[in-house]
Design a protein around this motif. Structure first.
Motif, short mmCIF file in Angstrom:
data_model
loop_
_atom_site.label_atom_id
_atom_site.label_comp_id
_atom_site.label_asym_id
_atom_site.label_seq_id
_atom_site.Cartn_x
_atom_site.Cartn_y
_atom_site.Cartn_z
N GLU A 128 -3.47 53.40 25.74
CA GLU A 128 -3.19 52.99 24.37
C GLU A 128 -4.49 52.74 23.63
O GLU A 128 -5.56 52.65 24.23
N GLU A 129 -4.38 52.62 22.32
CA GLU A 129 -5.58 52.28 21.55
C GLU A 129 -5.87 50.79 21.63
O GLU A 129 -7.01 50.36 21.60
N SER A 130 -4.80 50.02 21.72
CA SER A 130 -4.93 48.57 21.70
C SER A 130 -3.73 47.97 22.41
O SER A 130 -2.63 48.55 22.38
N CYS A 131 -3.90 46.84 23.06
CA CYS A 131 -2.75 46.11 23.58
C CYS A 131 -1.93 45.59 22.41
O CYS A 131 -2.49 45.21 21.38
N PRO A 132 -0.61 45.56 22.54
CA PRO A 132 0.21 45.07 21.43
C PRO A 132 0.01 43.56 21.21
O PRO A 132 -0.43 42.86 22.12
N PRO A 133 0.34 43.08 20.00
CA PRO A 133 0.24 41.64 19.71
C PRO A 133 1.02 40.83 20.73
O PRO A 133 2.17 41.17 21.06
N GLY A 134 0.41 39.77 21.24
CA GLY A 134 1.12 38.87 22.14
C GLY A 134 1.29 39.41 23.55
O GLY A 134 1.89 38.76 24.41
N TYR A 135 0.74 40.59 23.82
CA TYR A 135 0.89 41.20 25.15
C TYR A 135 0.08 40.44 26.19
O TYR A 135 -1.10 40.16 25.98
N GLU A 136 0.70 40.10 27.33
CA GLU A 136 -0.04 39.45 28.41
C GLU A 136 -0.59 40.50 29.37
O GLU A 136 0.17 41.24 30.01
N PRO A 214 1.35 33.91 22.69
CA PRO A 214 2.66 34.45 22.30
C PRO A 214 2.87 34.29 20.79
O PRO A 214 2.30 33.36 20.20
N PRO A 215 3.67 35.14 20.17
CA PRO A 215 3.87 35.05 18.72
C PRO A 215 4.32 33.67 18.28
O PRO A 215 5.22 33.09 18.89
N GLY A 216 3.67 33.13 17.25
CA GLY A 216 4.12 31.89 16.63
C GLY A 216 3.79 30.63 17.41
O GLY A 216 4.02 29.53 16.93
N LYS A 217 3.23 30.76 18.59
CA LYS A 217 3.00 29.56 19.40
C LYS A 217 1.59 28.99 19.25
O LYS A 217 1.32 27.88 19.67
N GLY A 218 0.70 29.78 18.70
CA GLY A 218 -0.66 29.28 18.51
C GLY A 218 -1.28 28.87 19.84
O GLY A 218 -1.06 29.52 20.87
N HIS A 219 -2.00 27.76 19.78
CA HIS A 219 -2.74 27.31 20.96
C HIS A 219 -1.98 26.20 21.68
O HIS A 219 -2.59 25.27 22.19
N SER A 220 -0.65 26.31 21.73
CA SER A 220 0.12 25.17 22.25
C SER A 220 -0.16 24.91 23.73
O SER A 220 -0.21 23.76 24.15
N VAL A 221 -0.30 25.92 24.51
CA VAL A 221 -0.80 25.74 25.88
C VAL A 221 -1.79 26.85 26.17
O VAL A 221 -1.62 27.98 25.72
#
Lengths: 279, 279, 279, 279
Positions: A128-136, A214-221
């Motif tokens: 791929e060109e880039s890992c998708p958003p939020g991908y682990e 993960p999407p929307g979680k920010g730096h929560s953990v």
């Protein structure tokens, strides 16, 4: 005298034989994307040319710099993160910060790094060109990348994980790279364990937070921060510019990084380099 | 896997064969000696451990950094000094600074330095521990030092001039190193011309102002700045820690210095290194 | 329309009948004398006129301000000082500062002051121009001053104690006003008790530290701070400009002071006023 | 002694008879809405209680403040805006700012204001809760408001124009109050002329930019700034908290505002008050 003459120093000979330098640091500019958790980057000229001209026609301009130490490309010192009140090595976090600076584990204790560096170009291995958003990014992804590149990772190395997310750094929409809503790709707890098992010296990424958000979680953990900084004393480097080394397929190199000796600080802006001998 | 295995990269092989690193940067601490002409160094922890604890027991501390860019060990960009309204290359200083940053000649244009470095231990050649306050180091002194050390200086080199004054950096009386009343040793116009004739890439010293300050005159005129920065485009590095390399008689080395890419700034704090291969 | 017409508001009528305003705040300038315990005052123009000109020919300049809150003329909030781990009212100091700001007792909780103010011109009562360096102003001195001026001090008043030391604020030698070696005049524990017994709302002085500093001892112990801020919840105002009111023998006035609502801070720069009706 | 006894000072008598104070300043908090054109508000504790405890058990905490001067509730000095290179009174803007501070027309030249203040509650006159986003308040609107309130505006007064937009200051979405996309209500060139004709001393609003911002246009042109600051020397006050005075229908009052004497600055944070005698 030709200064490129062979000396008695092997390192200097290698340098004078010619090297190519890749700049892995982002330019520090007012308004660049950065984490909202840290004081923003500011730079201004208190004195400009002409403000005060010396008798001989000379004039000097100067700067005032105001910034968090975790903005732009930067390294996290071990003092940065604690878990259940403990820093790396069981140091009591509350006691260590009395006086407003960390004599132990502050960024002034991070030795300059001149080490084998390895770039792990994960999206290239994933096709791929880039890992998708939020991908682990998983240990399997890391293994596949090492295998494809033929660049094993070992003790004392500095490992830079490319997710491809760095291509958004210069996006007009400055919130995209931060990725609060979208999430940001990166390793998680398992990837951190993979790095720790290999006893690397430091690990870096082309994202602000180093690890998967993960999407929307920010730096929560931030489990990778805990595993690497607190449990294993492995430094983290964030917001790296990895597009150019990836493009040139420079997967192994001499990694150079010299943190500022900010006494007692939890991090430092840095401008790391990947250096290779010219053919 | 042995990560110190011989690679195909000459530089990395030299690094992995073992190097000794000399740290030429001063620790950045609140209250250290610095020029009163620049915003003072400040560092504080906006967030300490325990201020905000995540659900999993994690906590992060961070910093706010406030400083001039010409404090501590630092490099002067060419934008720093003008003469009769002109920067190096005839650039109009007033025009270059519109917008509050120097797109041309700012410190972001200073390429990382991986070059032959030469320490000129002047007092050792003069048979002294240190040059006296306000002493002007002459071309004859520089020649004598090169001769004694057998370390010629050539194009593209980085030359570090030790005056011995750096031993005052840690003095309890923080005004001694600044040396306003006493004067400070260093080269003058003639020494600067000596360096320019040798077409060095950068020059440094173990003092705040790089060049000779006569007693009580402060920074009233700075001819070496003009000759080197403005006339010849040679970078200056100030407040270097040169005692250790001098003690070990390491006169020739690989000089590493990576300025922060502070877009448009007139200087940058740096932590330069002198690196030599281990026997 | 005459805007000075009599209104239905007694206060506004008094204002419009004419008032004389005494400025009790020191100008805030780079390089002014200040306590070395606090971040120095800095002010710079990030944007100057001409940096960015709008289509219509308009241009705006702006500032960056960097400072401690206890520099220049300023007020101490109750959060500023603790004794044996307790703030005023027994508040636990360690708990109160979690998060890096004082929700309780921070300077945002200091209400604007529009109150009876009394100037106590102590040296005038002592028959001197100024109290000597390090002189401790006694309760007897305060009583004598009240008596001479015929200005009793009562509950809710703001009392400003002139020592005469403020005449050094503009001295060329910027260290004189700070008075580290010489000592500085002011009240001690007994004078603080005198103020507390009179249940004043706030107390001020024309010195940096408000209270008596013996020669060479600096801020090693500050009993008046403890008695006033911690024990009695009385605000302190420091570095006041009292020469002009003293010269005009304005001993009683409307005291106006509006701290900035810096959420959670331990102090605020202020520009207090003494206002009297014109004859 | 009763300190509220009648004195010989009319103003102090009015104060001691009892006043009600309305706070027109917004609390200054990290993360509050502000214009992106100015350095953001930052506040941190370099020293916390317990960092350094004196022999007697005393401890002091302190702050570092970093901010633009046009953030939070603030006043614009005449040095802030130029037109075709000229400040108010024809002062050459380029010359006035040499040295990095405005000796002329800087905020230190703004005298403390103790004057008749008038609140113009425009939406109340329009029969609305708030002016719509991007709405330009016209001279007719101002006339209607004066008429409804029976509060004529005259020379030397301070006029505060309520648009109702201030209710968004505490909105969870911190971008709403800034209103970049939506536009923000306020006066335009015509309203500014209306104010100038009445020879007011200063004018304020409950918005960041004081004047009408059409949707999506941001600060591209600011005609009211030009007319008031440059052409007529009338100070502007922005980001005022006007909801409480409007709710209580306090349309006429003693306006108190004391800018910090920041030598040479283009503006100052302020905490203005509206004060009225209690019945």
């Amino acid at each position: 005298m030709a200064t490129t003459a062979r000396t008695t120093d092997r390192l200097l000979d290698a340098v004078q034989a010619g090297v190519t330098i890749y700049d892995l640091g982002r330019p520090l500019t007012v308004g660049m994307p950065q984490s909202p958790n840290h004081p923003p980057f500011g730079l201004t000229l208190p004195r400009r040319h002409g403000d005060m001209v010396r008798a001989d026609g000379g004039s000097a301009a100067n700067d005032l710099l105001v910034m968090g130490t975790h903005v732009g490309t930067h390294v996290d010192a071990l003092a940065h993160v604690s878990h259940n009140g403990r820093l790396h090595g069981g140091v009591d976090a509350a006691a260590a910060q009395v006086g407003g600076r960390f004599e132990e584990l502050g960024v002034h204790t991070v030795a300059p790094m001149i080490r084998r560096g390895v770039l792990l170009d994960v999206p290239a291995a994933l096709g791929e060109e880039s890992c998708p958003p939020g991908y682990e990014i998983t240990p399997a992804d890391l293994d596949a990348t090492v295998c494809r590149q033929q660049t094993p990772v070992g003790p004392g190395n500095v490992v830079l994980i490319r997710s491809g997310w760095g291509r958004l750094f210069d996006d007009e929409d400055r919130t995209r790279y931060v990725g609060k809503d979208s999430g940001v790709p990166g390793i998680g707890a398992d990837g951190a364990t993979w790095l720790a098992e290999r006893r690397v010296h430091a690990a870096g990424a082309d994202t602000i937070a180093f690890e998967c958000l993960p999407p929307g979680k920010g730096h929560s953990v931030l489990p990778a921060h805990r595993i690497l900084l607190v449990d294993h004393g492995i430094y983290l480097i964030e917001t790296l510019a990895l597009e150019e080394v990836a493009r040139d397929r420079v997967y192994e190199f001499t990694f150079l990084m010299v943190p500022l000796p900010l006494f007692g600080a939890t991090g430092s802006p840095v401008r790391p380099l990947a250096v290779v001998s010219r053919d």
